[in-house]
Every structure is written in C-alpha cells, then in structure tokens.
Write a protein that holds these residues in place. Structure first.
Motif, PDB file in Angstrom:
ATOM      1  N   GLY A 115     -69.188  47.961  47.668  1.00 35.73           N
ATOM      2  CA  GLY A 115     -67.797  47.734  48.046  1.00 35.73           C
ATOM      3  C   GLY A 115     -67.703  46.754  49.195  1.00 35.73           C
ATOM      4  N   GLY A 116     -66.474  46.573  49.689  1.00 30.57           N
ATOM      5  CA  GLY A 116     -66.224  45.552  50.700  1.00 30.57           C
ATOM      6  C   GLY A 116     -66.841  45.845  52.056  1.00 30.57           C
ATOM      7  N   SER A 117     -66.734  47.103  52.507  1.00 29.00           N
ATOM      8  CA  SER A 117     -67.279  47.430  53.832  1.00 29.00           C
ATOM      9  C   SER A 117     -68.793  47.236  53.847  1.00 29.00           C
ATOM     10  CB  SER A 117     -66.959  48.882  54.200  1.00 29.00           C
ATOM     11  OG  SER A 117     -65.568  49.081  54.237  1.00 29.00           O
ATOM     12  N   GLU A 118     -69.454  47.674  52.790  1.00 26.80           N
ATOM     13  CA  GLU A 118     -70.915  47.487  52.704  1.00 26.80           C
ATOM     14  C   GLU A 118     -71.261  46.000  52.653  1.00 26.80           C
ATOM     15  OE1 GLU A 118     -72.752  49.607  49.498  1.00 26.80           O
ATOM     16  OE2 GLU A 118     -72.309  51.564  50.351  1.00 26.80           O
ATOM     17  N   ALA A 149     -57.601  41.563  62.328  1.00 30.18           N
ATOM     18  CA  ALA A 149     -58.509  41.436  61.174  1.00 30.18           C
ATOM     19  C   ALA A 149     -58.742  42.801  60.533  1.00 30.18           C
ATOM     20  CB  ALA A 149     -59.841  40.857  61.631  1.00 30.18           C
ATOM     21  N   TYR A 150     -58.967  42.803  59.224  1.00 26.27           N
ATOM     22  CA  TYR A 150     -59.472  44.013  58.558  1.00 26.27           C
ATOM     23  C   TYR A 150     -60.754  43.654  57.811  1.00 26.27           C
ATOM     24  CZ  TYR A 150     -60.108  48.410  56.325  1.00 26.27           C
ATOM     25  OH  TYR A 150     -60.673  49.607  55.949  1.00 26.27           O
ATOM     26  N   HIS A 151     -61.865  44.276  58.223  1.00 26.10           N
ATOM     27  CA  HIS A 151     -63.144  43.983  57.564  1.00 26.10           C
ATOM     28  C   HIS A 151     -63.822  45.240  57.035  1.00 26.10           C
ATOM     29  CE1 HIS A 151     -63.013  39.765  58.539  1.00 26.10           C
ATOM     30  NE2 HIS A 151     -62.787  40.030  59.812  1.00 26.10           N
ATOM     31  N   GLY A 152     -63.159  46.392  57.139  1.00 27.25           N
ATOM     32  CA  GLY A 152     -63.748  47.571  56.529  1.00 27.25           C
ATOM     33  C   GLY A 152     -63.824  48.759  57.460  1.00 27.25           C
ATOM     34  N   ALA A 222     -64.270  36.012  59.508  1.00 24.70           N
ATOM     35  CA  ALA A 222     -62.837  35.783  59.291  1.00 24.70           C
ATOM     36  C   ALA A 222     -62.489  35.919  57.813  1.00 24.70           C
ATOM     37  CB  ALA A 222     -62.464  34.378  59.767  1.00 24.70           C
ATOM     38  N   GLU A 223     -61.313  36.495  57.556  1.00 27.86           N
ATOM     39  CA  GLU A 223     -60.763  36.459  56.196  1.00 27.86           C
ATOM     40  C   GLU A 223     -60.086  35.088  56.027  1.00 27.86           C
ATOM     41  OE1 GLU A 223     -59.273  38.889  58.664  1.00 27.86           O
ATOM     42  OE2 GLU A 223     -58.427  40.401  57.316  1.00 27.86           O
ATOM     43  N   PRO A 224     -60.261  34.432  54.887  1.00 28.58           N
ATOM     44  CA  PRO A 224     -59.614  33.123  54.719  1.00 28.58           C
ATOM     45  C   PRO A 224     -58.087  33.223  54.705  1.00 28.58           C
ATOM     46  CG  PRO A 224     -60.674  33.815  52.683  1.00 28.58           C
ATOM     47  CD  PRO A 224     -61.073  34.804  53.723  1.00 28.58           C
ATOM     48  N   MET A 226     -55.509  36.333  56.022  1.00 25.61           N
ATOM     49  CA  MET A 226     -55.482  37.703  56.557  1.00 25.61           C
ATOM     50  C   MET A 226     -54.396  38.525  55.873  1.00 25.61           C
ATOM     51  SD  MET A 226     -55.804  37.052  60.653  1.00 25.61           S
ATOM     52  CE  MET A 226     -56.590  38.563  61.166  1.00 25.61           C
ATOM     53  N   GLN A 227     -54.686  39.824  55.726  1.00 30.20           N
ATOM     54  CA  GLN A 227     -53.670  40.702  55.124  1.00 30.20           C
ATOM     55  C   GLN A 227     -52.628  41.153  56.144  1.00 30.20           C
ATOM     56  OE1 GLN A 227     -54.452  44.977  54.397  1.00 30.20           O
ATOM     57  NE2 GLN A 227     -56.622  44.497  54.524  1.00 30.20           N
ATOM     58  N   ALA A 228     -52.969  41.144  57.444  1.00 30.02           N
ATOM     59  CA  ALA A 228     -52.110  41.730  58.467  1.00 30.02           C
ATOM     60  C   ALA A 228     -50.697  41.158  58.449  1.00 30.02           C
ATOM     61  CB  ALA A 228     -52.724  41.491  59.843  1.00 30.02           C
ATOM     62  N   ASP A 255     -67.461  34.316  55.836  1.00 31.37           N
ATOM     63  CA  ASP A 255     -66.151  34.186  55.189  1.00 31.37           C
ATOM     64  C   ASP A 255     -65.918  35.462  54.379  1.00 31.37           C
ATOM     65  OD1 ASP A 255     -63.876  33.067  53.891  1.00 31.37           O
ATOM     66  OD2 ASP A 255     -65.150  32.339  52.251  1.00 31.37           O
ATOM     67  N   ASP A 256     -65.002  36.308  54.815  1.00 35.14           N
ATOM     68  CA  ASP A 256     -64.800  37.605  54.158  1.00 35.14           C
ATOM     69  C   ASP A 256     -63.767  37.465  53.032  1.00 35.14           C
ATOM     70  OD1 ASP A 256     -64.412  40.167  53.345  1.00 35.14           O
ATOM     71  OD2 ASP A 256     -63.971  40.992  55.320  1.00 35.14           O
ATOM     72  N   GLU A 257     -64.286  37.318  51.818  1.00 35.07           N
ATOM     73  CA  GLU A 257     -63.422  37.103  50.647  1.00 35.07           C
ATOM     74  C   GLU A 257     -63.269  38.385  49.832  1.00 35.07           C
ATOM     75  OE1 GLU A 257     -62.271  33.902  49.100  1.00 35.07           O
ATOM     76  OE2 GLU A 257     -63.221  32.426  50.428  1.00 35.07           O
ATOM     77  N   VAL A 258     -63.310  39.528  50.492  1.00 37.06           N
ATOM     78  CA  VAL A 258     -63.207  40.798  49.760  1.00 37.06           C
ATOM     79  C   VAL A 258     -61.878  40.892  49.000  1.00 37.06           C
ATOM     80  CG1 VAL A 258     -62.974  43.306  50.090  1.00 37.06           C
ATOM     81  CG2 VAL A 258     -64.896  42.081  51.101  1.00 37.06           C
ATOM     82  N   ILE A 259     -60.789  40.447  49.613  1.00 38.59           N
ATOM     83  CA  ILE A 259     -59.508  40.430  48.892  1.00 38.59           C
ATOM     84  C   ILE A 259     -59.356  39.151  48.069  1.00 38.59           C
ATOM     85  CG2 ILE A 259     -56.988  40.223  49.137  1.00 38.59           C
ATOM     86  CD1 ILE A 259     -57.107  42.069  51.493  1.00 38.59           C
ATOM     87  N   THR A 260     -59.709  38.027  48.658  1.00 44.56           N
ATOM     88  CA  THR A 260     -59.350  36.735  48.063  1.00 44.56           C
ATOM     89  C   THR A 260     -60.307  36.275  46.971  1.00 44.56           C
ATOM     90  OG1 THR A 260     -60.518  35.760  49.932  1.00 44.56           O
ATOM     91  CG2 THR A 260     -58.117  35.865  50.092  1.00 44.56           C
ATOM     92  N   ALA A 284     -65.817  41.603  46.796  1.00 46.17           N
ATOM     93  CA  ALA A 284     -65.784  42.962  46.196  1.00 46.17           C
ATOM     94  C   ALA A 284     -64.567  42.995  45.255  1.00 46.17           C
ATOM     95  CB  ALA A 284     -65.698  44.036  47.266  1.00 46.17           C
ATOM     96  N   LYS A 285     -63.758  44.027  45.353  1.00 45.71           N
ATOM     97  CA  LYS A 285     -62.482  44.174  44.645  1.00 45.71           C
ATOM     98  C   LYS A 285     -62.415  43.502  43.264  1.00 45.71           C
ATOM     99  CE  LYS A 285     -59.904  44.948  48.945  1.00 45.71           C
ATOM    100  NZ  LYS A 285     -59.309  46.250  49.057  1.00 45.71           N
ATOM    101  N   ALA A 286     -61.849  42.285  43.182  1.00 48.37           N
ATOM    102  CA  ALA A 286     -61.599  41.648  41.880  1.00 48.37           C
ATOM    103  C   ALA A 286     -62.873  41.297  41.127  1.00 48.37           C
ATOM    104  CB  ALA A 286     -60.746  40.390  42.063  1.00 48.37           C
TER     105      ALA A 286
HETATM  106  N1  PLP Z   1     -62.867  43.075  54.028  1.00 48.63           N
HETATM  107  C1  PLP Z   1     -61.595  42.820  53.707  1.00 48.63           C
HETATM  108  C2  PLP Z   1     -61.025  41.463  53.965  1.00 48.63           C
HETATM  109  C3  PLP Z   1     -60.801  43.816  53.139  1.00 48.63           C
HETATM  110  O1  PLP Z   1     -59.518  43.582  52.853  1.00 48.63           O
HETATM  111  C4  PLP Z   1     -61.370  45.089  52.886  1.00 48.63           C
HETATM  112  C5  PLP Z   1     -60.560  46.170  52.267  1.00 48.63           C
HETATM  113  O2  PLP Z   1     -59.385  46.046  52.040  1.00 48.63           O
HETATM  114  C6  PLP Z   1     -62.700  45.306  53.242  1.00 48.63           C
HETATM  115  C7  PLP Z   1     -63.427  44.287  53.795  1.00 48.63           C
HETATM  116  C8  PLP Z   1     -63.336  46.650  53.022  1.00 48.63           C
HETATM  117  O3  PLP Z   1     -63.556  46.860  51.675  1.00 48.63           O
HETATM  118  P1  PLP Z   1     -63.739  48.328  51.065  1.00 48.63           P
HETATM  119  O4  PLP Z   1     -62.468  49.043  51.274  1.00 48.63           O
HETATM  120  O5  PLP Z   1     -64.092  48.054  49.626  1.00 48.63           O
HETATM  121  O6  PLP Z   1     -64.879  48.972  51.779  1.00 48.63           O
END
Ligand code: PLP
Length: 447
Positions: A115-118, A149-152, A222-224, A226-228, A255-260, A284-286
């Motif tokens: 997943g994204g956090s890992e 920022a949200y990275h997990g 950084a997220e390319p 941000m969701q915030a 570059d944290d592309e977990v959402i994008t 991750a995600k998509a």
């Molecule tokens: N990084 C970003 C940019 C995220 O938006 C998220 C979750 O929304 C994560 C990391 C964490 O991913 P996960 O919830 O799959 O652990």
C-alpha cells in the motif's frame, strides 16, 4: 442480513478509524453490498453514483470488472504466493518491467509493497541507505516535507505527514522530519498572490536545506498534487525548481504518486507535466484499481544499486495475485486509452463545474487535474474566508442524499471518479452538486 443487523454487528465488532465516533453513531457506517461500474448499492437498497472511486480514489476502473477478477482468480489458483526477498513470480517481474516502461526515465528499479504508507516507508529508507551506501552523505538522515502533506499512517510515513489530524496525538514519532510551506491555490497563510506563493514555496526548500544542514538532509518528499483542502495543482515551475535545488545539495527527491499515479491526473504520472524526473517515485491505489492491495516504489538505478544490501522487507512484497490485478488494470487502461480519456473528459468536467458552480455565492474556486477535481468554498468571496462551520460537509451530505458520493476535504469538496465515468455521469454530477450548493445556501441564508 438486514441493514440494521449489519450496523449493530459493525458497532459491536469494528473500530472506525479517522472519523469522530459520534459521527458514525449518529449517521451510521455506510454498508455497501454490490457494485457495478460507477454504481454502488448499500444495505438499504439505495443506489449511489460513486464519484470518489471508493472513497480513497483507488478504484480507477469501477466495480465488477470481470477481466481483473478473472486474472486474479487464475493467478491464485496457479501460484498465489512464494514468499519475499529474492523469491519471485513471473507476474511480479512482468509488472515491474511494465511499470519501468511507463515511468519517467531514468526510473528503472521497482520494489513492491502492500500500500501507499509502506511505499513511502520504503522510499525514505532507500533514500537514507543510498546516502550512506554511496558515501555521498554518510550522516544524512533528515527528511523535509511540507505543511498539509499526507504521506501515510505508519510511523515513518506519518513523520512526513501534516494532514488529517493523525500526527500530533501519535507524537513523538520518528525523528528527523521538518516541514516547509506547501503549494496552495485560492488562499494561502501569507495572503500572497498564488503564483508568487508557489515560487516562494519552492525557494523555501533551499533555505530549509541550508537551515537543517545540507550534509544531514537525505530526502525531500512531495505529492505532485496535494490533497489538502482539495487538489492543489502546482505550476510546472515549482517542481522544475525543486529538481534544481535537490541536485544542488544532493538531496533525494521522492515524488509521492500514491494518489496521482496510474492515470488519475490524465498522465500516467502527474510529474510528467513539469517534465522533470524525481529520484524515487511511490505509487499504490490505482495501480490495481483497488482490486488487490498493492503499492511500490521505482528508483533511479544509481540509487537502488548503491548499497550491497537494502535493509528492508515486507512479507507480501510482490504478491502474485496483486501483481496479476495490477497487470490486468494497466492492460485495460492502455487498451481502452483511459489515460487519454481522463485528460479530455477531465477538462470537460472541470469546465462544466467551473461554469455552473463558480458563479454561486459560496463557491470560491473550482480546480482540478484530470479526474480529480475540487470545489473550494468561501463564506466571503472578497476575503476568501473559509467556512468555520459544517457548511462544506453539509453540501457533501446533501449530494449523497441525492445519490452522488463526493468527499469534504477541509475547505473543499473533492471528486475523483473512476476513469470509466461517462459524460452523462459527469453532467449528472454537475447538476447534483449545483442543486446541493443552492439548497444548503438557501437553508443557511447564504444566498
Ligand atoms: N501518500 C499519499 C500521497 C496518499 O494520499 C496516501 C493515502 O491516501 C498515502 C501515501 C498512504 O497510502 P495508504 O493509505 O495506502 O497507506
């Protein structure tokens, strides 16, 4: 079982994370029983148009995809899992090869996780071990992240996180993290004009590296986008400047592309827009369209190859069933040209939302990138003040009553539909959003 029974069992046996317990008590959990395409049916038989891709924006291809389900089934029957480390299966190798072909050059080396956090944990550890392994910066351990920022949610990823209220109660967390102002559209804490603020945020990175000590700074994350407070699109110049600064000080840019990643913004990866390559990218995600839990990182060879052992492991790294789901999802996205569709239909959706909603008295700004859009609200168009009450949540709740799922995210409402959404789904959503905003404005005397 009937909805009431399921709800009672959920309250008896489940923990509800991230949401105030009182809210779940009052409104109940949403229990879904069936899905097809964009449609979700809950335990009461009510049908919703899911414009959030399963709440987390992961479900890029909609519900009930036989092709992905069949790929996973076949793989699980044949060889579901063989362990981790250097035990591999064909689907994992094929998937890594495919991802390397889609990712910006020179990203080549893939590590899979669940997943994204890992993925973020893995990226941060790889960056630190690279600084030591390469001999470039043997003492570097610090990570610079950004406000909001949200990275997990795991401790290392949460160290770089400043959003959704999960950090402070869990502190003290991992050490070595610091934060700089992050891109914001419409309003920002300094009241600066948006373009000037974005440039200021990029320059701040250099000052923070100098302040923390360049020889101690391992990485910038950084997220390319941000969701915030909803889809913070960033001008290409921001990441172009980030690339220059990271190069100048030998800082690994993650570059944290977990959402994008995998099409959400109308490119395979959002960082294609500024046209600069990071050092490590997370996803991750998509990747699996949410059909199996999977994430990963992809790194430049000189980073991945810089150490004799990368000291890190997860049990389900490269799980064959998840890899089969990901390969099927990517195959469908390519075959049906869905990334291109997201780009063109994203413009269509954004234009329609802007045209219909921005003139409304409580809508400050509509913005977006591909199939990820935000409606940012204000109680006063002149000062751009945010609502201090629950008006934004009330609009999202009214849309849900009207059968369209969207999410309140701080000052904004966000939507991230599956890539298979039709124009009529998009038109219907614009109509429902406009009606909900008008109704709530009227009921609260805001019109
Ligand atoms: N990084 C970003 C940019 C995220 O938006 C998220 C979750 O929304 C994560 C990391 C964490 O991913 P996960 O919830 O799959 O652990």
């Amino acid at each position: 079982p009937p909805a009431a029974e399921l709800t009672a069992e959920a309250f008896d046996h489940m923990i509800f994370p991230l949401i105030p317990y009182a809210d779940v008590k009052e409104h109940g959990p949403r229990i879904f029983v069936e899905g097809e395409g964009l449609r979700l049916i809950d335990a009461n038989g009510k049908t919703y148009l899911d414009m959030m891709s399963s709440h987390t924006r992961a479900n890029a291809l909609g519900y009930g995809n036989e092709e992905i389900a069949a790929s996973v089934y076949e793989q699980l029957r044949n060889l579901h899992y063989v362990g981790t480390v250097a035990n591999l299966t064909e689907p994992a190798i094929e998937l890594a090869t495919k991802i390397a072909s889609l990712a910006p050059e020179p990203l080549e080396r893939v590590l899979f996780v669940s997943g994204g956090s890992e993925a973020v944990e893995s990226a941060i550890k790889l960056a630190k071990q690279y600084q030591i392994g390469s001999g470039n910066k043997p003492r570097a351990y610090k990570v610079i992240s950004r406000w909001n920022a949200y990275h997990g949610a795991t401790m290392g990823a949460m160290g770089a996180t400043d959003w959704l209220g999960i950090r402070h109660i869990n502190e003290p967390g991992a050490v070595g993290y610091s934060f700089i102002p992050g891109p914001m559209n419409y309003r920002n804490p300094f009241g600066m004009e948006t373009g000037a603020y974005m440039a200021f945020c990029a320059e701040y990175l250099e000052q923070q590296i100098l302040h923390e000590g360049p020889e101690l700074v391992a990485a910038f994350i950084a997220e390319p986008v941000m969701q915030a407070n909803g889809v913070q699109v960033t001008p290409p110049s921001y990441f172009q400047r980030v690339r220059e600064i990271c190069d100048k000080y030998g800082v690994v840019w993650i570059d944290d592309e977990v959402i994008t990643g995998f099409g959400r913004t109308g490119n395979w990866f959002a960082i294609e827009r500024p046209g600069v390559a990071p050092d490590i990218m997370t996803f991750a995600k998509a990747l699996t369209a949410g059909y199996m839990p999977m994430g990963g990182i992809i790194a430049r060879p000189e980073i991945a190859d810089s150490m004799p052992i990368f000291r890190h492991v997860h049990t389900f790294s490269g799980h064959a069933g998840a890899a089969a789901a990901a390969s099927a999802a990517i195959r469908i996205m390519e075959r049906d040209r869905l990334v291109e569709k997201v780009r063109t239909d994203g413009v269509y959706f954004l234009n329609a939302l802007t045209r219909e909603l921005e003139p409304l008295p409580i809508v400050g700004e509509v913005r977006g990138a591909g199939f990820w859009v935000a409606i940012d609200f204000t109680s006063d168009k002149r000062s751009k003040a945010a609502f201090s009450d629950d008006t934004v949540k009330a609009v999202a709740a009214r849309m849900a009553e009207d059968g369209v799922l969207a999410s309140a995210i701080g000052t904004a409402i966000e939507m991230a539909p599956p890539y298979v959404a039709t124009r009529s789904d998009l038109d219907h959503t614009v109509e429902v959003a406009a009606r909900a905003i008008r109704e709530i404005s009227k009921e609260r005397g805001l019109a």
